[in-house]
Design an enzyme around this catalytic site. Structure first.
Site, short mmCIF file in Angstrom:
data_model
loop_
_atom_site.label_atom_id
_atom_site.label_comp_id
_atom_site.label_asym_id
_atom_site.label_seq_id
_atom_site.Cartn_x
_atom_site.Cartn_y
_atom_site.Cartn_z
N THR A 1 -76.29 39.98 -6.01
CA THR A 1 -75.65 40.19 -7.32
C THR A 1 -76.69 40.28 -8.44
O THR A 1 -76.39 40.70 -9.54
CB THR A 1 -74.65 39.07 -7.63
OG1 THR A 1 -75.23 37.83 -7.26
CG2 THR A 1 -73.36 39.26 -6.88
N LYS B 1 -81.01 34.25 4.87
CA LYS B 1 -81.06 35.69 4.55
C LYS B 1 -82.22 36.41 5.26
O LYS B 1 -83.11 36.96 4.61
CB LYS B 1 -81.17 35.90 3.04
CG LYS B 1 -80.04 35.31 2.23
CD LYS B 1 -80.14 35.69 0.76
CE LYS B 1 -79.02 35.14 -0.08
NZ LYS B 1 -79.07 33.70 -0.31
N ASP C 1 -78.35 29.33 4.98
CA ASP C 1 -78.44 30.54 4.15
C ASP C 1 -79.91 30.94 3.99
O ASP C 1 -80.54 30.65 2.98
CB ASP C 1 -77.80 30.19 2.79
CG ASP C 1 -77.84 31.31 1.78
OD1 ASP C 1 -78.05 32.46 2.17
OD2 ASP C 1 -77.65 31.01 0.58
N ASP D 1 -86.24 41.40 8.61
CA ASP D 1 -87.56 41.68 9.20
C ASP D 1 -87.35 42.72 10.30
O ASP D 1 -86.25 43.25 10.43
CB ASP D 1 -88.18 40.37 9.74
CG ASP D 1 -89.71 40.42 9.75
OD1 ASP D 1 -90.27 41.47 10.12
OD2 ASP D 1 -90.33 39.40 9.40
O1 C5P Z 1 -73.92 26.35 -8.45
P1 C5P Z 1 -73.19 27.59 -8.04
O2 C5P Z 1 -71.72 27.35 -7.72
O3 C5P Z 1 -73.41 28.75 -8.96
O4 C5P Z 1 -73.86 27.95 -6.63
C1 C5P Z 1 -73.55 29.12 -5.92
C2 C5P Z 1 -74.39 29.20 -4.66
O5 C5P Z 1 -74.16 30.47 -4.06
C3 C5P Z 1 -75.88 29.09 -4.89
O6 C5P Z 1 -76.47 28.48 -3.72
C4 C5P Z 1 -76.32 30.54 -5.01
O7 C5P Z 1 -77.64 30.74 -4.65
C5 C5P Z 1 -75.37 31.22 -4.03
N1 C5P Z 1 -75.14 32.64 -4.28
C6 C5P Z 1 -74.61 33.12 -5.47
N2 C5P Z 1 -74.40 34.45 -5.66
C7 C5P Z 1 -74.70 35.32 -4.69
C8 C5P Z 1 -75.25 34.88 -3.49
C9 C5P Z 1 -75.44 33.51 -3.32
O8 C5P Z 1 -74.30 32.33 -6.37
N3 C5P Z 1 -74.47 36.59 -4.87
#
Ligand code: C5P
Length: 232
Positions: free
Chosen positions: A119, A61, A59, A64
């Site tokens: 988000t 992202k 991941d 560029d």
């Molecule tokens: O600990 P948790 O379940 O909240 O982790 C969710 C994972 O998904 C983390 O690595 C976070 O950075 C990622 N993520 C997110 N929301 C997004 C994009 C990525 O929670 N919109």
């Protein structure tokens, strides 16, 4: 396409990551490696986790100019990751270049998915900081369609958006959804969440679960619970 639970390995280093994953003696879970761990440990962490039998969603992202993204994706292709991502905001030309870079000589390639709007970006910051006046939902769906037109496999989105994305882009277009919590669990800093069972109902293809597993007193049990709710 297999539904699966991806564990977000948001650890600061390899030692903590391996200590955590050593608990999983039966099935080797699909894991997500993010920027923190990748920047701390470099590509070796990917090679080691692959050697241990894990599938990997890298991941990073990317965003560029198309040529740079294409060449960077060619590096990831050689790392043999299973899934990686980029920002759809980089434009269709960047996304097509990414596909080119990621495709192996035999025509196969890792899954490539797009981040639409993070988000953490709300309507106000879109208008004030980015000068984007359209409603977020419309922007998200437009970016998802751009990703599909560019040949990508899917998007990262909220489980609440998975159904709409499938309506707009087709059932084969993959939705990878974070923001998952157990019904009796802590929300943490996530605001709009769903349980693994609800995510299954909305048609999510992969759920990304971090703390409900990594911070659980018994992570293997928590992982198995996610799999039972989401995959079975
Ligand atoms: O600990 P948790 O379940 O909240 O982790 C969710 C994972 O998904 C983390 O690595 C976070 O950075 C990622 N993520 C997110 N929301 C997004 C994009 C990525 O929670 N919109």
């Amino acid at each position: 396409m297999g539904k699966d639970v991806i564990i977000a390995c948001d650890f600061a280093g390899a030692k903590q990551t391996f200590e955590f994953l050593d608990r999983f003696t039966d099935k080797k879970p699909f894991v997500k490696i993010g920027m923190e761990l990748f920047y701390a440990e470099g590509p070796q962490i990917v090679r080691e986790l692959k050697a241990r039998g894990h599938k990997i969603f890298l991941d990073l992202k990317l965003h560029d100019i198309p040529n740079t993204v294409k060449k960077s994706m060619a590096v990831l292709k050689n790392l043999d990751v299973d899934m990686t991502n980029l920002h759809a905001a980089g434009t269709k030309r960047m996304m097509s270049a990414a596909i080119e870079g990621l495709t192996r000589e035999d025509g196969t390639r890792p899954l490539l998915i797009a981040v639409t709007q993070l988000t953490s970006t709300d309507r106000e910051s879109m208008q004030k900081d980015l000068l984007i006046d359209k409603p977020i939902d419309e922007v998200v769906m437009h970016y998802a369609k751009n990703a599909k037109d560019s040949g990508l496999d899917g998007v990262v989105c909220s489980p609440l958006e998975a159904g709409k994305v499938h309506e707009a882009c087709g059932r084969q277009f993959i939705t990878v959804t974070p923001g998952v919590r157990f019904a009796d669990g802590d929300m943490g800093d996530q605001k709009r969440v769903m349980t693994p069972a609800q995510a299954k109902e909305t048609g999510s293809d992969y759920i990304v679960v971090g703390r409900p597993i990594t911070a659980a007193s018994n992570p293997v049990e928590a992982y198995n619970r996610c799999v039972a709710e989401f995959c079975d």
